[in-house]
Motif scaffolding. Structure first.
Motif, PDB file in Angstrom:
ATOM      1  N   GLY A   1     -40.891  24.088 -41.905  1.00  0.00           N
ATOM      2  CA  GLY A   1     -41.785  23.645 -42.984  1.00  0.00           C
ATOM      3  C   GLY A   1     -41.847  24.637 -44.135  1.00  0.00           C
ATOM      4  N   PHE A   2     -41.854  25.924 -43.778  1.00  0.00           N
ATOM      5  CA  PHE A   2     -41.986  26.931 -44.832  1.00  0.00           C
ATOM      6  C   PHE A   2     -40.788  26.919 -45.778  1.00  0.00           C
ATOM      7  CE2 PHE A   2     -40.274  28.808 -41.015  1.00  0.00           C
ATOM      8  CZ  PHE A   2     -39.192  29.561 -41.444  1.00  0.00           C
TER       9      PHE A   2
ATOM     10  N   ASN B   1     -41.022  23.798 -47.871  1.00  0.00           N
ATOM     11  CA  ASN B   1     -42.098  24.042 -48.817  1.00  0.00           C
ATOM     12  C   ASN B   1     -41.599  24.858 -50.006  1.00  0.00           C
ATOM     13  OD1 ASN B   1     -44.688  23.381 -49.233  1.00  0.00           O
ATOM     14  ND2 ASN B   1     -45.520  24.655 -47.576  1.00  0.00           N
TER      15      ASN B   1
ATOM     16  N   GLN C   1     -40.766  19.761 -39.727  1.00  0.00           N
ATOM     17  CA  GLN C   1     -41.884  20.334 -40.474  1.00  0.00           C
ATOM     18  C   GLN C   1     -42.429  21.563 -39.738  1.00  0.00           C
ATOM     19  OE1 GLN C   1     -42.766  19.558 -43.492  1.00  0.00           O
ATOM     20  NE2 GLN C   1     -44.342  21.159 -43.443  1.00  0.00           N
TER      21      GLN C   1
ATOM     22  N   LYS D   1     -39.815  23.187 -52.684  1.00  0.00           N
ATOM     23  CA  LYS D   1     -40.575  22.327 -53.609  1.00  0.00           C
ATOM     24  C   LYS D   1     -40.930  23.048 -54.904  1.00  0.00           C
ATOM     25  CE  LYS D   1     -43.088  19.945 -49.947  1.00  0.00           C
ATOM     26  NZ  LYS D   1     -44.388  20.096 -49.299  1.00  0.00           N
ATOM     27  N   TYR D   2     -40.803  24.378 -54.878  1.00  0.00           N
ATOM     28  CA  TYR D   2     -41.321  25.144 -56.015  1.00  0.00           C
ATOM     29  C   TYR D   2     -40.224  25.817 -56.832  1.00  0.00           C
ATOM     30  CZ  TYR D   2     -45.806  24.516 -53.705  1.00  0.00           C
ATOM     31  OH  TYR D   2     -46.925  23.976 -53.134  1.00  0.00           O
TER      32      TYR D   2
ATOM     33  N   ASN E   1     -34.223  19.014 -51.100  1.00  0.00           N
ATOM     34  CA  ASN E   1     -35.066  18.630 -49.974  1.00  0.00           C
ATOM     35  C   ASN E   1     -34.605  17.343 -49.295  1.00  0.00           C
ATOM     36  OD1 ASN E   1     -36.968  20.275 -48.918  1.00  0.00           O
ATOM     37  ND2 ASN E   1     -38.525  19.836 -50.467  1.00  0.00           N
TER      38      ASN E   1
END
Ligand code: ASP
Length: 599
Positions: free
Chosen positions: A523-524, A527, A519, A530-531, A501
């Motif tokens: 953004g998706f 996002n 973003q 992050k996981y 990121n």
């Protein structure tokens, strides 16, 4: 009306019968290529997508009524014929797959009649392309186009087989997506349900395939339609097809490995051509220095020589001024072309100007070792000799020089190299020279926008060893990007992706996105990162170009069933076209200008 197919079943395509079938009864169906009446016999060349079969109508076999009907057949009638395969009575036709046999008709049914077509349905048509495209449904009957589309189908089948065996999953991604104004212009689709909002058609499945990696699918591929609303260019299509793929837990070499094996498989299975693996690799810098192009054609030499050092103190100000402005002086040696007439050299100079050159300096080495040159009077004999030596010039050679900013010099000489090779007939279509070009620059300076833009796309990873240059010297940062090149055409390209990121944010930053814009648009993806995101990389081939080169064609329109022309219109359906006021009103749209009112 009689049921057209009642009691009839096609048993073979026209060329699926051979000498081995002599004596057997078959049923074939297709189009009348040609009819000839020869006394008591009627001959018909019957055509389907497999090729031609000669049919003989003899009153003895088919009866009076059938014989009379055969006499009325005209080109492009669609007929069904039942008959017996026999060895040819007349001369064998070496040019036909079925040249040794013929079909003696015992039954004829006319399935449909045809008006006289606007052009003959035959190989290597001389018909103007506009007319062919207006009647594309007829043009598609021509054997050469049929061969191209059959080749295309074979290639996609082989691609699916190979990639599936390699553990790839074929997954579709959406066509109605969110617009991301980076790269080419998007095609927009208005939303009726959300007035004032628009979908975009995908320029590539890039973001979705990266998300699929985040979701654990680890090897994805798709034969994907992509859309780019680019300015008019001769051989571009607004919609085109990619063989698109993405892989997890890989680096550059893994992507290259699987893709060169894919290419080798396709070329062997379909063309019988052996592709030597591993395919040669060259960095972008080397490609530019040696060939003036990031997609060098390796079917011939004529490499660039950088002679900046040799001419730096010479008396020819065109050279020294270019160097003083930070540019370079480079040349190519067109061996054995020293006798080229002045008119042809002038044509090359004009050609070079089309690529941004202010001019082109030349020096021909006469057979007696003397020079004929556009700039000899500005240089001493020693300077000229040193220049000729640096160019490895021999009697009979023609040396051509460009002096300018590096980019212009590369563009000019890169294009000139190809032009001369073309004129000399050096570009053999069945000589397949593959090359990987690696280590592309990450960023490119956009003069108009006064900012850096991504050379590949904003998700491309930089080479780790260049990380510290990202702030100090962004233009020198190399990317983990690669292109596969065939005979001077970019067949495909891809990159290792940024999956961190912080680096991705930094990249958006460099490209001039504010935090909010990044973003809002991506953004998706951020996002998803992050996981738990695996390292991943991918590549996409331009399917149309691949088939064009395999088929030996000069245009991708020859390998696309229903192509559009240069202004992105379809001459057959006349798309795009105006729509009803009602349709516009439903979309809450109004046209402020149409083509007719445009200046
Ligand atoms: N999406 C890229 C393109 O269309 C290819 C890739 O990076 O995989 O050029």
């Amino acid at each position: 009306m009689a049921e057209a197919m009642k009691g009839l079943k096609r048993t073979h395509r026209c060329t699926e019968v051979s000498k081995a079938d002599c004596g057997s009864t078959v049923t074939v169906m297709g189009w009348v290529q040609k009819r000839r009446n020869l006394g008591s016999l009627v001959f018909v060349d019957l055509r389907d997508r497999s090729g031609l079969l000669q049919v003989i109508f003899d009153e003895k076999d088919i009866g009076a009524e059938g014989f009379e009907k055969a006499g009325t057949l005209r080109s492009e009638y669609v007929i069904a014929v039942v008959g017996r395969i026999e060895p040819r009575e007349g001369a064998v036709n070496e040019n036909l797959k079925t040249g040794e046999i013929e079909l003696r008709a015992t039954q004829l049914r006319i399935l449909s009649e045809s008006e006289t077509p606007p052009f003959p349905i035959e190989e290597n048509s001389q018909t103007k392309e506009e007319l062919r495209l207006k009647y594309r449904f007829l043009d598609l009957r021509r054997p050469d186009i049929q061969r191209n589309l059959m080749l295309r189908s074979k290639v996609t089948t082989e691609v699916r087989k190979f990639l599936t065996d390699e553990g790839f999953l074929e997954i579709e991604t959406p066509i109605l997506i969110k617009s991301t104004p980076e790269g080419a212009r998007d095609y927009l689709v208005p939303s009726r349900v959300h007035p004032g909002s628009f979908y975009a058609l995908p320029q590539s499945p890039q973001l979705f395939k990266q998300l699929l990696m985040c979701s654990g699918y680890d090897r994805y591929f798709q034969i994907a339609k992509c859309f780019r609303d680019e300015d008019l260019r001769a051989d571009r299509q607004p919609e085109f097809t990619q063989i698109d793929m993405e892989l997890s837990f890989v680096d550059v070499d893994d992507v290259i490995d699987v893709n060169e094996r894919l290419l080798a498989r396709i070329f062997k299975e379909i063309l019988g051509v052996d592709v030597q693996l591993p395919i040669q690799r060259m960095t972008w810098q080397e490609a530019m220095d040696r060939f003036g192009s990031d997609k060098p054609d390796l079917r011939f030499g004529m490499e660039l020589h950088n002679v900046s050092e040799v001419v730096k103190d010479c008396g020819f100000s065109v050279f020294t001024n270019a160097l003083a402005a930070g540019g370079s002086v480079r040349g190519i040696n067109a061996q054995g072309q020293g006798h080229m007439p002045r008119k042809k050299i002038d044509a090359l100079v004009e050609f070079a100007k089309g690529y941004g050159a202010k001019g082109l300096a030349y020096l021909a080495i006469n057979e007696d070792g003397t020079y004929k040159s556009s700039f000899a009077k500005f240089m001493t004999e020693q300077e000229l000799d040193a220049l000729v030596a640096a160019m490895e010039g021999k009697p009979g050679d023609l040396l051509l020089f460009a002096a300018d900013k590096n980019k212009v010099v590369w563009d000019v000489l890169g294009a000139l190299r190809i032009e001369i090779a073309k004129n000399l007939g050096l570009l053999k279509k069945d000589d397949f020279k593959f090359l990987w070009v690696t280590e592309f620059p990450l960023l490119e300076w956009d003069e108009e926008e006064k900012r850096y833009v991504a050379m590949h796309h904003p998700f491309t990873m930089l080479m780790e060893e260049d990380l510290d240059k990202l702030d100090s010297d962004p233009g020198a940062v190399r990317a983990k990007a690669y292109d596969i090149v065939l005979n001077g055409t970019e067949l495909g390209g891809g990159s290792v992706r940024i999956f961190q990121n912080d680096i991705q944010s930094k990249m958006f930053d460099m490209l001039g996105f504010t935090k909010e814009q990044a973003q809002e648009q991506f953004g998706f993806l951020m996002n998803a990162f992050k996981y738990g995101v695996p390292p991943h990389a991918g590549l996409a081939f331009g399917l149309d170009r691949l088939i064009m080169l395999m088929a030996g064609c000069d245009s991708i329109r020859e390998v696309i069933a229903f192509p559009k022309v240069k202004d992105a219109s379809d001459l057959m359906t006349e798309a795009p076209g105006p729509v009803d006021e009602k349709q516009l009103a439903e979309l809450c749209l109004a046209c402020t200008r149409s083509e007719e009112t445009q200046e």
